[in-house]
Design a protein around this motif. Structure first.
Motif, PDB file in Angstrom:
ATOM      1  N   GLY A  64       0.812  -1.218   0.000  1.00 18.08           N
ATOM      2  CA  GLY A  64       0.000   0.000   0.000  1.00 18.08           C
ATOM      3  C   GLY A  64       0.839   1.258   0.000  1.00 18.08           C
ATOM      4  N   GLU A  65       1.917   1.247   0.771  1.00 16.05           N
ATOM      5  CA  GLU A  65       2.796   2.420   0.826  1.00 16.05           C
ATOM      6  C   GLU A  65       3.462   2.677  -0.524  1.00 16.05           C
ATOM      7  OE1 GLU A  65       5.479   1.389   3.909  1.00 16.05           O
ATOM      8  OE2 GLU A  65       3.998   1.624   5.526  1.00 16.05           O
ATOM      9  N   GLU A  66       3.877   1.613  -1.194  1.00 17.52           N
ATOM     10  CA  GLU A  66       4.533   1.777  -2.492  1.00 17.52           C
ATOM     11  C   GLU A  66       3.545   2.260  -3.547  1.00 17.52           C
ATOM     12  OE1 GLU A  66       8.069   1.122  -3.232  1.00 17.52           O
ATOM     13  OE2 GLU A  66       7.864   1.557  -1.094  1.00 17.52           O
ATOM     14  N   TRP A  67       2.296   1.797  -3.474  1.00 13.01           N
ATOM     15  CA  TRP A  67       1.284   2.337  -4.390  1.00 13.01           C
ATOM     16  C   TRP A  67       1.079   3.821  -4.131  1.00 13.01           C
ATOM     17  CZ3 TRP A  67      -3.211   4.804  -3.048  1.00 13.01           C
ATOM     18  CH2 TRP A  67      -3.983   5.244  -4.126  1.00 13.01           C
ATOM     19  N   ALA A  68       0.949   4.207  -2.863  1.00 12.35           N
ATOM     20  CA  ALA A  68       0.707   5.615  -2.539  1.00 12.35           C
ATOM     21  C   ALA A  68       1.847   6.499  -3.019  1.00 12.35           C
ATOM     22  CB  ALA A  68       0.517   5.778  -1.027  1.00 12.35           C
ATOM     23  N   ALA A  69       3.065   5.977  -2.994  1.00 14.82           N
ATOM     24  CA  ALA A  69       4.230   6.750  -3.438  1.00 14.82           C
ATOM     25  C   ALA A  69       4.427   6.676  -4.946  1.00 14.82           C
ATOM     26  CB  ALA A  69       5.478   6.245  -2.727  1.00 14.82           C
ATOM     27  N   ASN A  70       3.496   6.027  -5.646  1.00 14.26           N
ATOM     28  CA  ASN A  70       3.543   5.903  -7.103  1.00 14.26           C
ATOM     29  C   ASN A  70       4.716   5.055  -7.577  1.00 14.26           C
ATOM     30  OD1 ASN A  70       2.347   6.363  -9.617  1.00 14.26           O
ATOM     31  ND2 ASN A  70       3.671   8.105 -10.066  1.00 14.26           N
ATOM     32  N   ARG A  71       5.135   4.122  -6.752  1.00 13.36           N
ATOM     33  CA  ARG A  71       6.185   3.196  -7.163  1.00 13.36           C
ATOM     34  C   ARG A  71       5.617   1.830  -7.551  1.00 13.36           C
ATOM     35  NH1 ARG A  71       8.976   6.139  -2.943  1.00 13.36           N
ATOM     36  NH2 ARG A  71       8.268   4.631  -1.362  1.00 13.36           N
ATOM     37  N   LEU A  72       4.303   1.654  -7.352  1.00 12.43           N
ATOM     38  CA  LEU A  72       3.576   0.494  -7.857  1.00 12.43           C
ATOM     39  C   LEU A  72       2.326   0.980  -8.562  1.00 12.43           C
ATOM     40  CD1 LEU A  72       3.528  -2.178  -4.966  1.00 12.43           C
ATOM     41  CD2 LEU A  72       4.931  -2.204  -7.023  1.00 12.43           C
ATOM     42  N   SER A  73       2.008   0.400  -9.690  1.00 13.83           N
ATOM     43  CA  SER A  73       0.755   0.725 -10.368  1.00 13.83           C
ATOM     44  C   SER A  73      -0.394  -0.005  -9.687  1.00 13.83           C
ATOM     45  CB  SER A  73       0.827   0.306 -11.838  1.00 13.83           C
ATOM     46  OG  SER A  73       0.858  -1.116 -11.931  1.00 13.83           O
ATOM     47  N   VAL A  74      -1.609   0.336 -10.075  1.00 16.13           N
ATOM     48  CA  VAL A  74      -2.774  -0.370  -9.539  1.00 16.13           C
ATOM     49  C   VAL A  74      -2.695  -1.850  -9.890  1.00 16.13           C
ATOM     50  CG1 VAL A  74      -5.271  -0.629  -9.736  1.00 16.13           C
ATOM     51  CG2 VAL A  74      -4.287   1.633  -9.470  1.00 16.13           C
ATOM     52  N   ALA A  75      -2.301  -2.158 -11.125  1.00 13.79           N
ATOM     53  CA  ALA A  75      -2.200  -3.558 -11.530  1.00 13.79           C
ATOM     54  C   ALA A  75      -1.163  -4.294 -10.682  1.00 13.79           C
ATOM     55  CB  ALA A  75      -1.839  -3.641 -13.010  1.00 13.79           C
ATOM     56  N   GLN A  76      -0.027  -3.656 -10.441  1.00 16.78           N
ATOM     57  CA  GLN A  76       0.998  -4.286  -9.599  1.00 16.78           C
ATOM     58  C   GLN A  76       0.505  -4.467  -8.168  1.00 16.78           C
ATOM     59  OE1 GLN A  76       4.048  -1.319 -10.630  1.00 16.78           O
ATOM     60  NE2 GLN A  76       5.402  -3.024 -11.193  1.00 16.78           N
ATOM     61  N   GLU A  77      -0.223  -3.476  -7.673  1.00 16.29           N
ATOM     62  CA  GLU A  77      -0.772  -3.581  -6.314  1.00 16.29           C
ATOM     63  C   GLU A  77      -1.743  -4.749  -6.212  1.00 16.29           C
ATOM     64  OE1 GLU A  77      -3.856  -3.185  -3.372  1.00 16.29           O
ATOM     65  OE2 GLU A  77      -4.167  -2.689  -5.488  1.00 16.29           O
ATOM     66  N   HIS A  78      -2.614  -4.889  -7.216  1.00 19.10           N
ATOM     67  CA  HIS A  78      -3.562  -6.002  -7.205  1.00 19.10           C
ATOM     68  C   HIS A  78      -2.828  -7.343  -7.288  1.00 19.10           C
ATOM     69  CE1 HIS A  78      -6.815  -3.367  -7.070  1.00 19.10           C
ATOM     70  NE2 HIS A  78      -7.238  -3.392  -8.322  1.00 19.10           N
ATOM     71  N   ALA A  79      -1.814  -7.415  -8.152  1.00 18.42           N
ATOM     72  CA  ALA A  79      -1.059  -8.663  -8.293  1.00 18.42           C
ATOM     73  C   ALA A  79      -0.346  -9.018  -6.990  1.00 18.42           C
ATOM     74  CB  ALA A  79      -0.050  -8.539  -9.432  1.00 18.42           C
ATOM     75  N   LEU A 314      -1.875  12.689  -5.254  1.00 12.77           N
ATOM     76  CA  LEU A 314      -1.769  13.461  -6.492  1.00 12.77           C
ATOM     77  C   LEU A 314      -0.357  13.987  -6.699  1.00 12.77           C
ATOM     78  CD1 LEU A 314      -5.106  15.513  -6.342  1.00 12.77           C
ATOM     79  CD2 LEU A 314      -4.613  13.523  -7.769  1.00 12.77           C
ATOM     80  N   THR A 315       0.229  14.520  -5.643  1.00 14.64           N
ATOM     81  CA  THR A 315       1.581  15.090  -5.745  1.00 14.64           C
ATOM     82  C   THR A 315       2.583  14.022  -6.178  1.00 14.64           C
ATOM     83  OG1 THR A 315       1.070  16.738  -4.048  1.00 14.64           O
ATOM     84  CG2 THR A 315       3.396  16.285  -4.470  1.00 14.64           C
ATOM     85  N   ALA A 316       2.438  12.812  -5.634  1.00 13.84           N
ATOM     86  CA  ALA A 316       3.344  11.727  -6.008  1.00 13.84           C
ATOM     87  C   ALA A 316       3.224  11.372  -7.485  1.00 13.84           C
ATOM     88  CB  ALA A 316       3.067  10.497  -5.157  1.00 13.84           C
ATOM     89  N   ARG A 317       2.089  11.725  -8.099  1.00 11.33           N
ATOM     90  CA  ARG A 317       1.858  11.419  -9.503  1.00 11.33           C
ATOM     91  C   ARG A 317       2.011  12.633 -10.408  1.00 11.33           C
ATOM     92  NH1 ARG A 317       0.121   8.035  -6.225  1.00 11.33           N
ATOM     93  NH2 ARG A 317      -0.409   5.883  -6.747  1.00 11.33           N
ATOM     94  N   GLY A 318       2.556  13.706  -9.847  1.00  9.00           N
ATOM     95  CA  GLY A 318       2.813  14.889 -10.647  1.00  9.00           C
ATOM     96  C   GLY A 318       1.601  15.744 -10.923  1.00  9.00           C
ATOM     97  N   VAL A 319       0.521  15.510 -10.160  1.00 10.88           N
ATOM     98  CA  VAL A 319      -0.695  16.322 -10.308  1.00 10.88           C
ATOM     99  C   VAL A 319      -0.734  17.327  -9.170  1.00 10.88           C
ATOM    100  CG1 VAL A 319      -3.212  16.289 -10.421  1.00 10.88           C
ATOM    101  CG2 VAL A 319      -1.896  14.374 -11.362  1.00 10.88           C
ATOM    102  N   GLU A 372      -4.650   6.935 -10.051  1.00  6.91           N
ATOM    103  CA  GLU A 372      -5.401   5.690 -10.024  1.00  6.91           C
ATOM    104  C   GLU A 372      -5.712   5.300  -8.577  1.00  6.91           C
ATOM    105  OE1 GLU A 372      -3.466   2.956 -13.301  1.00  6.91           O
ATOM    106  OE2 GLU A 372      -1.976   3.916 -12.019  1.00  6.91           O
ATOM    107  N   SER A 373      -6.839   4.655  -8.416  1.00 10.68           N
ATOM    108  CA  SER A 373      -7.203   4.138  -7.093  1.00 10.68           C
ATOM    109  C   SER A 373      -6.944   2.654  -7.056  1.00 10.68           C
ATOM    110  CB  SER A 373      -8.684   4.404  -6.813  1.00 10.68           C
ATOM    111  OG  SER A 373      -9.097   3.728  -5.670  1.00 10.68           O
ATOM    112  N   PRO A 374      -6.425   2.151  -5.924  1.00  8.44           N
ATOM    113  CA  PRO A 374      -6.171   0.719  -5.828  1.00  8.44           C
ATOM    114  C   PRO A 374      -7.401  -0.087  -5.530  1.00  8.44           C
ATOM    115  CG  PRO A 374      -5.566   1.737  -3.784  1.00  8.44           C
ATOM    116  CD  PRO A 374      -6.017   2.850  -4.697  1.00  8.44           C
ATOM    117  N   SER A 375      -8.511   0.590  -5.204  1.00  4.90           N
ATOM    118  CA  SER A 375      -9.715  -0.143  -4.796  1.00  4.90           C
ATOM    119  C   SER A 375     -10.537  -0.585  -5.988  1.00  4.90           C
ATOM    120  CB  SER A 375     -10.570   0.748  -3.897  1.00  4.90           C
ATOM    121  OG  SER A 375     -10.927   1.915  -4.548  1.00  4.90           O
TER     122      SER A 375
END
Length: 375
Positions: A64-79, A314-319, A372-375
């Protein structure tokens, strides 16, 4: 070893090494390496509960932390989550995890609408290891289905899990329904607050911050049976103003109106692709859903916390975080006749200020589809 008496924990270095190995396997999406790590730990004598709660659970937290930091995509988080779930299943089939029920019966379930099922699965496995007969009902269990199950069984308690705060109204309905048929409810998960504040607000019979604490609490003795005058759904006095009901009932039209107003104020939105438009509408729906939940709980800080978390995502994703402010302003305008909603929105906007920086430009709604949301 008697059931419910875990072996001494291995030295911290062993746990850290196992967690590191599991993380490497999960990050590489290598299911076989992940399950081999878990099974090898059990073969070497590491207690199954330790593997569940001190190896698999922290690795899932890191996902979850890596997804929030934009170091994992939603697909990677689900996998990664799916691999951890398979690792838990492999552990449950290992001879070291085989137990005979010697205690009572516990029903473990996720709140209706709650898809984050791994925390509940971890608790179910821990309770099984400690000698309970466990009925694990899995993700998003509607309250009527939960109650039907309780009528067919003789559960001593329900352990209810929720990770997302917007599921708390549904959690309240489930808690009340279980108590109405005489079954006490222990709740846990991030949705109930790190201090359990929403568990107490919604009159759950017990709260635990994690699976080990929940198992320890249940081991102390039976939860008290619900009082005959247990809390009803209308016992939150602030709901008398109907703001929660009206915002929830009109959420779809509210999102549609705010989206149209954003297009009028910022014509660049009209150039968005269809997926970008859908994603922006989903983001607005999330904002309205958290606003409604804050109204239900009477807690302005819940909405503010959601906004500051979103700003970080958002900030982690450049938004830019200031892309949130136009929607808040338009929602405030649309809900001007709802004083509690206006206070919640204004409190949330104020909480965002530290995220905006001293030289924030005029707010323009950025393309939020990258968030992207992981949910």
């Amino acid at each position: 070893m008697s059931i419910g008496t875990p072996r001494p924990l291995p030295v911290g270095g062993t746990v850290r090494r196992l967690a590191g190995e599991l993380w490497s396997a999960v990050f590489a999406a290598d299911e076989y390496a992940a399950t081999e790590t878990v099974l090898a730990a059990l073969d070497s004598g590491v207690d199954p509960e330790t593997v569940l709660l001190d190896v698999i659970a922290p690795v899932q937290g890191r996902v979850g932390e890596e997804w929030a930091a934009n170091r994992l995509s939603v697909a990677q988080e689900h996998a990664a989550t799916a691999i951890n779930e398979r690792a838990v299943a492999a552990l449950a089939r290992h001879p070291a995890a085989r137990t005979v029920p010697t205690r009572g019966r516990i029903t473990v379930a996720c709140v209706d609408g709650e898809w984050h099922a791994l925390p509940a699965r971890l608790l179910a496995e821990v309770l099984t290891l400690r000698g309970w007969h466990v009925d694990h009902l899995g993700a998003q269990v509607p309250a009527p289905h939960l109650i039907a199950h309780l009528h067919r069984t003789d559960s001593d308690a329900v352990a209810l899990s929720s990770s997302i705060a917007t599921r708390l109204p549904a959690a309240h309905a489930a808690i009340t329904a279980c108590q109405a048929v005489g079954v006490p409810v222990l709740v846990g998960g991030a949705a109930f607050g790190s201090d359990g504040r929403y568990a107490f607000l919604l009159d759950a019979d017990a709260w635990a911050p994690d699976a080990r604490s929940a198992a320890d609490r249940l081991a102390l003795g039976p939860l008290p049976r619900p009082r005959p005058d247990h809390q009803q759904l209308d016992d939150l006095p602030h709901l008398v103003d109907q703001e929660y009901t009206l915002v929830t009932r009109n959420s779809t039209s509210l999102v549609r109106t705010v989206f149209a107003a954003l297009e009028d104020a910022f014509p660049a939105l009209r150039t968005y692709s269809e997926p970008q438009r859908e994603r922006t509408a989903e983001d607005l729906a999330h904002i309205v859903e958290f606003l409604a939940t804050a109204l239900y709980l009477g807690d302005e800080d819940l909405f503010a916390g959601f906004l500051t978390w979103t700003a970080g995502i958002l900030t982690a994703r450049g938004v830019p975080a200031h892309s949130l402010t136009p929607a808040l302003s338009l929602l405030t305008r649309e809900l001007k006749d709802f004083p509690r909603a206006v206070r919640v929105l204004e409190h949330g906007a104020a909480a965002l200020v530290p995220s905006l920086g001293p030289d924030t430009p005029a707010p323009v709604p950025a393309d939020l589809s990258t968030a992207e949301s992981p949910s």
